[in-house]
Each structure stands twice: as structure tokens, then as C-alpha cells.
Design a protein around this motif. Structure first.
Motif, PDB file in Angstrom:
ATOM      1  N   THR A  23       1.065 -16.884 -14.965  1.00 22.69           N
ATOM      2  CA  THR A  23       1.453 -15.563 -14.474  1.00 22.69           C
ATOM      3  C   THR A  23       1.469 -15.571 -12.947  1.00 22.69           C
ATOM      4  O   THR A  23       0.418 -15.704 -12.311  1.00 22.69           O
ATOM      5  N   ALA A  24       2.654 -15.442 -12.408  1.00 24.07           N
ATOM      6  CA  ALA A  24       2.796 -15.486 -10.949  1.00 24.07           C
ATOM      7  C   ALA A  24       2.757 -14.069 -10.393  1.00 24.07           C
ATOM      8  O   ALA A  24       3.448 -13.174 -10.908  1.00 24.07           O
ATOM      9  N   VAL A  25       1.962 -13.878  -9.369  1.00 27.39           N
ATOM     10  CA  VAL A  25       1.920 -12.572  -8.698  1.00 27.39           C
ATOM     11  C   VAL A  25       3.108 -12.497  -7.744  1.00 27.39           C
ATOM     12  O   VAL A  25       3.334 -13.405  -6.938  1.00 27.39           O
ATOM     13  N   THR A  26       3.856 -11.409  -7.852  1.00 28.03           N
ATOM     14  CA  THR A  26       5.059 -11.292  -7.021  1.00 28.03           C
ATOM     15  C   THR A  26       4.941 -10.184  -5.970  1.00 28.03           C
ATOM     16  O   THR A  26       5.715 -10.123  -5.030  1.00 28.03           O
ATOM     17  N   GLY A  27       3.967  -9.304  -6.135  1.00 29.66           N
ATOM     18  CA  GLY A  27       3.774  -8.243  -5.146  1.00 29.66           C
ATOM     19  C   GLY A  27       2.375  -7.654  -5.271  1.00 29.66           C
ATOM     20  O   GLY A  27       1.842  -7.545  -6.381  1.00 29.66           O
ATOM     21  N   ILE A  28       1.774  -7.331  -4.127  1.00 31.24           N
ATOM     22  CA  ILE A  28       0.453  -6.674  -4.123  1.00 31.24           C
ATOM     23  C   ILE A  28       0.574  -5.540  -3.121  1.00 31.24           C
ATOM     24  O   ILE A  28       0.592  -5.770  -1.915  1.00 31.24           O
ATOM     25  N   VAL A  29       0.720  -4.323  -3.615  1.00 30.68           N
ATOM     26  CA  VAL A  29       1.066  -3.208  -2.738  1.00 30.68           C
ATOM     27  C   VAL A  29      -0.018  -2.135  -2.818  1.00 30.68           C
ATOM     28  O   VAL A  29      -0.397  -1.707  -3.917  1.00 30.68           O
ATOM     29  N   PHE A  30      -0.483  -1.715  -1.645  1.00 31.67           N
ATOM     30  CA  PHE A  30      -1.505  -0.675  -1.610  1.00 31.67           C
ATOM     31  C   PHE A  30      -0.846   0.687  -1.763  1.00 31.67           C
ATOM     32  O   PHE A  30       0.116   1.006  -1.055  1.00 31.67           O
ATOM     33  N   ASP A  31      -1.352   1.461  -2.691  1.00 29.95           N
ATOM     34  CA  ASP A  31      -0.829   2.809  -2.928  1.00 29.95           C
ATOM     35  C   ASP A  31      -1.684   3.777  -2.106  1.00 29.95           C
ATOM     36  O   ASP A  31      -2.845   4.029  -2.447  1.00 29.95           O
ATOM     37  N   ASP A  32      -1.098   4.297  -1.018  1.00 26.95           N
ATOM     38  CA  ASP A  32      -1.877   5.134  -0.090  1.00 26.95           C
ATOM     39  C   ASP A  32      -2.380   6.420  -0.747  1.00 26.95           C
ATOM     40  O   ASP A  32      -3.452   6.910  -0.396  1.00 26.95           O
ATOM     41  N   ASP A  33      -1.610   6.963  -1.695  1.00 23.08           N
ATOM     42  CA  ASP A  33      -2.041   8.229  -2.315  1.00 23.08           C
ATOM     43  C   ASP A  33      -3.192   8.001  -3.291  1.00 23.08           C
ATOM     44  O   ASP A  33      -4.210   8.670  -3.240  1.00 23.08           O
ATOM     45  N   LEU A  52      -0.259 -16.626   2.456  1.00 19.93           N
ATOM     46  CA  LEU A  52      -0.186 -15.585   1.424  1.00 19.93           C
ATOM     47  C   LEU A  52       1.216 -15.013   1.258  1.00 19.93           C
ATOM     48  O   LEU A  52       1.404 -14.025   0.570  1.00 19.93           O
ATOM     49  N   ASN A  53       2.194 -15.651   1.881  1.00 19.00           N
ATOM     50  CA  ASN A  53       3.534 -15.060   1.887  1.00 19.00           C
ATOM     51  C   ASN A  53       4.128 -14.872   0.508  1.00 19.00           C
ATOM     52  O   ASN A  53       4.838 -13.901   0.263  1.00 19.00           O
ATOM     53  N   THR A  54       3.848 -15.807  -0.400  1.00 20.75           N
ATOM     54  CA  THR A  54       4.483 -15.696  -1.719  1.00 20.75           C
ATOM     55  C   THR A  54       3.940 -14.499  -2.499  1.00 20.75           C
ATOM     56  O   THR A  54       4.528 -14.093  -3.488  1.00 20.75           O
ATOM     57  N   LEU A  55       2.808 -13.950  -2.058  1.00 25.43           N
ATOM     58  CA  LEU A  55       2.205 -12.862  -2.833  1.00 25.43           C
ATOM     59  C   LEU A  55       2.807 -11.497  -2.499  1.00 25.43           C
ATOM     60  O   LEU A  55       2.577 -10.531  -3.225  1.00 25.43           O
ATOM     61  N   GLY A  56       3.561 -11.408  -1.411  1.00 19.92           N
ATOM     62  CA  GLY A  56       4.198 -10.121  -1.062  1.00 19.92           C
ATOM     63  C   GLY A  56       3.177  -9.009  -0.853  1.00 19.92           C
ATOM     64  O   GLY A  56       3.287  -7.934  -1.451  1.00 19.92           O
ATOM     65  N   GLY A  83      -0.021  -3.602   2.827  1.00 18.37           N
ATOM     66  CA  GLY A  83      -1.242  -2.811   2.940  1.00 18.37           C
ATOM     67  C   GLY A  83      -0.970  -1.343   3.192  1.00 18.37           C
ATOM     68  O   GLY A  83       0.073  -0.803   2.795  1.00 18.37           O
ATOM     69  N   ARG A  84      -1.899  -0.721   3.891  1.00 17.85           N
ATOM     70  CA  ARG A  84      -1.778   0.709   4.190  1.00 17.85           C
ATOM     71  C   ARG A  84      -0.475   0.986   4.924  1.00 17.85           C
ATOM     72  O   ARG A  84      -0.071   0.213   5.791  1.00 17.85           O
ATOM     73  N   GLY A  85       0.211   2.076   4.540  1.00 15.33           N
ATOM     74  CA  GLY A  85       1.463   2.460   5.196  1.00 15.33           C
ATOM     75  C   GLY A  85       2.589   1.468   4.914  1.00 15.33           C
ATOM     76  O   GLY A  85       3.594   1.448   5.624  1.00 15.33           O
ATOM     77  N   GLY A  86       2.421   0.646   3.895  1.00 13.63           N
ATOM     78  CA  GLY A  86       3.481  -0.299   3.509  1.00 13.63           C
ATOM     79  C   GLY A  86       3.597  -1.510   4.427  1.00 13.63           C
ATOM     80  O   GLY A  86       4.561  -2.277   4.331  1.00 13.63           O
ATOM     81  N   ARG A  87       2.631  -1.709   5.322  1.00 17.16           N
ATOM     82  CA  ARG A  87       2.743  -2.848   6.259  1.00 17.16           C
ATOM     83  C   ARG A  87       2.616  -4.165   5.525  1.00 17.16           C
ATOM     84  O   ARG A  87       1.703  -4.366   4.719  1.00 17.16           O
ATOM     85  N   ARG A  88       3.550  -5.034   5.822  1.00 18.49           N
ATOM     86  CA  ARG A  88       3.532  -6.348   5.168  1.00 18.49           C
ATOM     87  C   ARG A  88       2.539  -7.265   5.871  1.00 18.49           C
ATOM     88  O   ARG A  88       2.582  -7.391   7.104  1.00 18.49           O
ATOM     89  N   LEU A  89       1.731  -7.942   5.082  1.00 14.87           N
ATOM     90  CA  LEU A  89       0.784  -8.898   5.672  1.00 14.87           C
ATOM     91  C   LEU A  89       1.545 -10.005   6.401  1.00 14.87           C
ATOM     92  O   LEU A  89       1.136 -10.467   7.466  1.00 14.87           O
ATOM     93  N   SER A  90       2.688 -10.391   5.833  1.00 16.78           N
ATOM     94  CA  SER A  90       3.469 -11.466   6.461  1.00 16.78           C
ATOM     95  C   SER A  90       3.949 -11.050   7.852  1.00 16.78           C
ATOM     96  O   SER A  90       4.100 -11.888   8.730  1.00 16.78           O
ATOM     97  N   GLU A  91       4.170  -9.730   8.052  1.00 17.57           N
ATOM     98  CA  GLU A  91       4.581  -9.270   9.392  1.00 17.57           C
ATOM     99  C   GLU A  91       3.384  -9.137  10.324  1.00 17.57           C
ATOM    100  O   GLU A  91       3.468  -9.460  11.507  1.00 17.57           O
ATOM    101  N   VAL A  92       2.284  -8.655   9.785  1.00 18.24           N
ATOM    102  CA  VAL A  92       1.077  -8.522  10.617  1.00 18.24           C
ATOM    103  C   VAL A  92       0.669  -9.905  11.117  1.00 18.24           C
ATOM    104  O   VAL A  92       0.328 -10.088  12.288  1.00 18.24           O
ATOM    105  N   TRP A  93       0.733 -10.867  10.241  1.00 20.25           N
ATOM    106  CA  TRP A  93       0.301 -12.221  10.597  1.00 20.25           C
ATOM    107  C   TRP A  93       1.384 -13.019  11.316  1.00 20.25           C
ATOM    108  O   TRP A  93       1.085 -13.877  12.147  1.00 20.25           O
TER     109      TRP A  93
END
Ligand code: NAP
Length: 637
Positions: A236-246, A495-499, A502-512
């Protein structure tokens, strides 16, 4: 679960003891026997090993001279014979004294560290709490991504505290990089005793440096012993890990045997590590090759190498193991070297341990733990001093007088193997300082392989891949049927393949970008309840044990979860200032290590030149910093 050895039913036989003691590591055996028999006279000061061996190659038997070794053997034989007659009469009060026999004087906090690593009293790093006690009625949900060495440990710790978790693993089994890297010759380059959890040590290792299959078997057996296998979604490959702010939860998208799935969790622990994404080189024409090609971590076992013309690109740790293992079978082998690797002489690299030593491990209570501890102590800071930069030193190819001394020793060692081949000798000594990259353990197989008639070392740089082979900058095409890319991993994009968003939809790949940074390699501002294991700045080059780092990181994550539950917060997020201070500290230290200096290229550096992958300080410092998560470091919401 009780991993500790039993003191009963020892089949030690008096007639075998003398021979076995001849093969023993004496300082570790004396320490072990002192505790097992309660006899402090087995660890007198005059038989103490050198606690901090400073030589380039540590002296055998802790530097004891012949007469001390003889006395140590005599004492050990007598003590073992007493054990066969009377059984063990362990004296736990002697443990600290026996530790100090090996380590020299230590302070109280170091003693805790060493006792944990010794692992005699079971699982000393087990969290001392449960979810039910700390937050009755609350049910935290955790996802662990990856079931390698760190992921399995995280799952076990979660199970111990009663926190519900699900594991995601894209492979069909546990093991992580040890599952992937099944190329010919794959084996440990750290002593195998160190490559076991402190609380689940293995006595029955066969080799000094285990083969990949032995390590993989150990990890498989751990998954079963931990009882976590059934909680892992394999394939099982993880394709996205998205924080739900609400909702303040993580939404994990994955694709597995049941198709695409979304899973909601409160906490994510990424245990995908630094070395899981193979890196293909940026060479023009890669796709034009008409033959077969593959990366070492994706070995093509269907391709018969017999009599084929094969090119191996790279001369790092993976190539060092592959090249000698396939040279016999192939018709011709071209080894493409961009930088020569440093090698540290290790005559026992492929050897099985002698039978007497293995017998002692099996039957002398806890000898394997003391042996592991002895290896640990000598590796924990290892040859770190050779990697420290002396700012006043200005001799190319070294970073200090000690580094220059090491360079000279290793150069003699390497060149000595090519006296009959000046053509090779001029190309096998690295230009960069020792420890600019991880050294390879060598027992001479590399040189003997390069000497073969069917093997050529190619040092011209590669200009392109063409359908028939590899073209070098001199215009020559090295024709081949298969290309093996031993070109490493995309560590900085770990961690790029994990998509991850974080908070506010910021991509870890962009932060890093291509310069990852996390507090203690574990936690990142803007990514609440998200933790990394074997994250940025936690790799080791010269010293220590990656298992110790894994255990320390998991301790920290568990302490953070305790904080989350205790404070009744939904989320915790590390403060930017805490990360900034941490980065400043590791950057400053890395600038003063051989791998951090300008002009040394390695996979530890981001594109900016910053060392983003390596821990530059003492190992005990990481252990100390990860003992407890500090509430002041987090925004708890
Ligand atoms: P690596 O150490 O990154 O080595 C990659 C090799 O490929 C280097 O020789 C590199 O040359 C060469 N290379 C890369 N791009 C190239 C290009 N475009 N043209 C020519 N050559 C190129 O990778 P690795 O050997 O897979 O090892 C990676 C890490 O995995 C190791 O540092 C170690 O931590 C771990 N590992 C451990 C073990 C073990 O425990 N037994 C075994 C294998 C790997 P340059 O040096 O010039 O960059």
C-alpha cells in the motif's frame, strides 16, 4: 515480552572452554563474567582496556599487552569453569562497575545511556505510561508510514502504550531498505551486533558483518515478536498526507490491494528514511540505452549476467559490494568511477565468527550483550576526532594533522594493494579528505576485483549514455549489454513521494525545497502532529549506530505523544525559533567536520551546500536531546 537471556540450563562444557576463550573478546568477557559470577576481582584496573582507543586501527584486545591477555584468559577460564559447576550467581550491583571497566569513568546521565545500550535489564526504553492512564477515554489514532527498522520500532512502542495505529508499507514485507537492497553482495558495513535493537539483541549472528538476508530475517522476526505485522497494510503506497485545518486531522490517501483509500489519523509518523528513493544520475541519453539497466536498490534478478558485458556506474558503498560479487559471472565489467572511495582495512569483513566465540555468545549468559556494548562503546564516537576540522590546517586532502595522518595511513594501505598495477594505483586514492564521505570496509576484495582481466576501472567522466553503452568524455563508447546504476539515493527529497501538505495546505516539498530541516530531524513548524524518523541531520558518517538514533528518535516521538495527551491538546507544532536554533547549532558543527567543508561533494549536502543529512555532534548529545519533548518547544492547540 522478555528478551533477556536465561541464566539456567547452561550447557557450558569444561573441555571446550579454553579454546573458546582464545577466540573471545577479552574485555567484554571479563565484564560479563564479573557480573555473572559476582566476582569483582575479574575486572581489576590492570586489565582495563583502553577506554578511548585513539589509534587509526583500534588495538586488539583493548590494547592489553601479552601478559595481561594471558592473565585475562586465565581468569576467564577459571570463571567459566565455576559457571559450569555452580551456575551463574549474577550480581546486578556490579553492572555499573563492569560498564566503567570498559568505558572509563562516566557521569550519571551517561551511565543511563550506557545501561540502556547494554540492555541487560530488558527494555529500559519502554515508555513508562499508557494512553489509558494519561488521557482516560481518549483514543489517539496514529499512522506509521514505512515498516523498516524505525517504523517497526515506532509501531511496537505505540502498541506498548495502547495507542491505536495503522502501518502503511508499499513493499510486500517489512525491512525497508533491507527489503529493497537485495543486490548481490549486500551486507552490513557496521558490526552486526550493533545492528539490533538494544532491548532485542540477537546472540546467534553468524558473521561479523551480516549479509542482507540475515538482517532481513532479524527484522522479520522482530515484526512477529512485536506483534505488529497484522496492523500493517502491505503493498500500500501512500500518495498524499494532507492536514485538514478544520477537523485538525491528517487525511492519508493510499493505494493498495483494495484500491485507493482515505484514512483519517490524528498523528503521522513518517519512517521512510533517507535512503528509500533510488537516484538515477543526470546523464544525457539515459533512456536511449538499448540493453537492460537498473538501480542497485531495484536489482533485476531475472537478467542472467553470465558472460554479459556489464557497466557499473558509481563506486560507493553499494558498488563496493556489487562489483566483487558479479565479476566472476560476467563476461566483462566496466566500473565507472567519478571519485575514488576511502577504505578502512577490515580483514574480517566477509568472515564468519570463529566457532568458539559463537559458542560463548550462545551459552555464556549475556556475553553477546557485553560484546555488543564493547563494540558500541568503541563505535559511539569512533574515529570522530579524525573528521574534526582544524581551522588553522591548510593542507589539501585533509582537515587537520590527525586527518593528514589518517590520509597517509589509508593511502599506504590502498596503494599497497596496487604495487603491480601503477595504472590503477594512480586512480584509487581519493582527493577529498578521509570522512568526506562514509568509508567503505575493505578486506582486499575491491583491489583483487579491479586486478581481474575481465574488469576495467574507467575514470574518464561519462558524457552520455548511447544505445550501445556508455560514452566517456574522450569520445570512447564502452559497449555493454547491461548498466547497473550504483548511484545512491535522493536523500534530500526524502519525503517528496508522500505528498505531505501541512497547515494552510503548505507542501512540505516547498517548505524544504532540496534543503530539508526538522527539529532533531523529527518535527517541522507548520506540520502539526507530524513526525519523521531517520529525518534530516540524523545520518551518521564516522561514528555511532543508526539503531541508537532510531531508538532515540522514537523515544522523542513517544514523549511528544505523552505531552499531547497530557495537555489535552488536539495538535502540537514545534516553534520556528526552536528549529532555527537547532539548525544554527548543527550547521555550525557540520561546517567543522570533514564532510561539511567546501569542495567536498557528497549526498549529505543540499544544493545550497548546507549539510542537511548528517548529525555532526556526539551521539550521546542526540540521546540527551531526545530523552524528553519539552512543552516550551511546541504550540499546543
Ligand atoms: P553513494 O554512496 O551515494 O554512491 C554513489 C556513487 O555513484 C558514487 O561513487 C558517485 O560518485 C557515483 N555517481 C553518482 N552520480 C554519478 C554520475 N552522474 N556519474 C558518475 N558517477 C556518479 O550511494 P550508495 O553506494 O548506494 O550508498 C548510499 C548510502 O547507503 C551509503 O552512504 C550508506 O549510508 C548506505 N549504504 C549502506 C550499505 C551497508 O550498510 N552495507 C550498503 C550500501 C549503501 P561521487 O562519489 O563522485 O559522487
Amino acid at each position: 515480552m522478555d528478551f533477556s537471556a536465561s541464566y539456567s540450563d547452561s550447557p557450558l562444557r569444561a573441555d571446550l572452554i579454553e579454546r573458546a576463550v582464545d577466540e573471545a573478546e577479552l574485555p567484554a568477557l571479563l565484564a560479563c563474567l564479573a557480573v555473572a559470577t559476582g566476582d569483582e576481582s575479574l575486572i581489576p584496573d590492570r586489565l582495563r582496556p583502553d577506554p578511548r582507543p585513539l589509534g587509526i586501527v583500534p588495538a586488539r584486545q583493548g590494547g592489553l599487552d601479552q601478559s595481561c591477555q594471558q592473565e585475562a584468559r586465565r581468569l576467564a577460564v577459571a570463571a567459566l569453569q565455576r559457571l559450569t559447576q555452580h551456575g551463574a550467581t549474577p550480581e546486578p550491583g556490579l553492572v555499573d562497575r563492569a560498564i566503567a571497566f570498559i568505558s572509563g569513568p562516566t557521569d550519571a546521565s551517561q551511565r543511563d545511556f550506557l545501561r540502556e545500550e547494554l540492555g541487560l535489564d530488558g527494555d529500559l526504553r519502554r515508555p513508562g505510561w499508557s494512553q489509558e492512564q494519561v488521557a482516560p477515554g481518549r483514543r489517539l489514532r496514529v499512522a506509521v508510514i514505512g515498516a523498516g527498522l524505525s517504523g517497526l520500532l515506532a509501531m511496537y512502542r505505540l502498541a506498548q502504550v495502547g495507542v491505536d495505529f495503522v502501518g502503511f508499507e508499499r513493499r510486500s514485507d517489512v525491512g525497508g531498505v533491507w527489503f529493497d537492497n537485495d543486490y548481490p553482495g549486500a551486507r552490513l558495513d557496521a558490526n552486526n551486533f550493533l545492528y539490533s535493537y538494544s532491548f532485542a539483541q540477537k546472540a546467534g549472528w553468524k558473521h561479523y558483518y551480516s549479509s542482507r538476508d540475515e538482517v532481513q530475517d532479524y527484522l522479520r522476526s522482530m515484526a512477529d515478536a512485536f506483534g505488529v505485522r497484522q496492523k500493517i497494510r502491505f503493498g500500500t503506497a501512500v500518495t498524499g498526507i494532507v492536514f485538514d485545518d478544520d477537523q485538525r486531522v491528517w487525511r492519508i490517501s493510499s493505494d493498495g490491494p483494495d484500491g485507493p483509500t482515505e484514512t483519517l489519523t490524528d498523528v503521522v509518523i513518517s519512517a521512510v528514511g533517507q535512503l528509500s528513493e533510488p537516484k538515477l544520475p543526470d546523464i544525457p541519453g539515459l533512456k536511449s540505452f538499448a540493453g537492460e539497466s537498473w538501480h542497485t536498490a531495484r536489482w533485476n534478478h531475472r537478467y542472467p549476467l553470465t558472460d554479459k558485458r556489464v557497466a557499473v556506474i558509481g563506486t560507493g558503498a553499494s558498488a563496493y559490494q556489487v562489483v566483487p560479487s558479479i565479476a566472476d559471472a560476467v563476461g566483462h565489467l566496466d566500473v565507472f568511477q567519478r571519485s575514488a572511495p576511502w577504505m578502512v582495512p577490515t580483514p574480517t569483513y566477509h568472515d564468519e565468527m570463529p566457532p568458539g566465540l559463537r559458542w560463548l555468545f550462545t551459552w555464556v549468559p549475556n556475553y553477546h550483550s557485553w560484546y555488543r556494548f564493547y563494540q558500541f562503546w568503541h563505535n559511539v564516537e569512533g574515529r570522530r576526532r579524525f573528521a574534526i576540522v582544524d581551522p588553522s590546517w591548510d593542507v589539501p586532502g585533509s582537515v587537520s594533522p590527525a586527518s593528514a595522518e589518517l590520509r597517509s595511513y589509508l593511502t599506504d594501505y590502498i596503494r599497497g594493494q596496487y604495487e603491480d598495477r601503477p595504472d590503477l594505483a594512480q586512480n584509487v586514492v581519493p582527493a577529498y579528505p578521509p570522512y568526506g564521505k562514509r568509508m567503505l570496509r575493505d578486506n582486499g576484495v575491491w583491489a583483487s576485483t579491479l586486478h581481474r582481466d575481465n574488469v576495467a576501472l574507467v575514470t574518464q567522466s561519462i558524457s552520455e549514455i548511447v544505445p550501445s553503452g556508455v560514452r566517456t568524455c574522450d569520445g570512447r563508447v564502452h559497449e555493454c549489454d547491461a548498466i547497473v546504476y550504483a548511484t545512491g539515493f535522493v536523500a534530500t527529497d526524502m519525503l517528496n513521494t508522500l505528498g505531505v501538505r501541512g497547515r494552510g495546505g503548505r507542501r512540505l516539498s516547498e517548505v524544504w525545497g532540496s534543503d530539508p530541516a526538522a527539529y532533531l530531524g523529527i518535527t517541522v513548524p507548520g506540520f502539526p502532529n507530524f513526525f519523521c524518523l531517520y529525518g534530516p541531520n540524523t545520518n551518521l558518517v564516522v561514528n555511532g549506530s543508526i539503531v541508537t538514533f532510531s531508538e532515540s528518535s522514537v523515544n522523542y516521538v513517544m514523549s511528544a505523544l505523552h505531552l499531547l495527551l497530557e495537555s489535552q491538546a488536539r495538535t502540537m507544532e514545534v516553534r520556528q525559533a526552536v528549529l532555527d536554533d537547532f539548525v544554527a547549532m548543527v550547521d555550525e558543527a557540520n561546517r567543522h567536520m570533514a564532510w561539511g567543508v567546501e569542495g567536498v561533494d557528497n549526498w549529505y549536502k543540499a544544493a545550497s551546500g548546507r549539510v542537511s543529512q548528517v548529525w555532526p555532534l556526539e551521539v550521546a548529545e542526540y540521546w540527551r536531546l531526545t530523552r524528553r519533548a519539552d512543552a516550551d518547544h511546541f504550540d499546543l492547540t
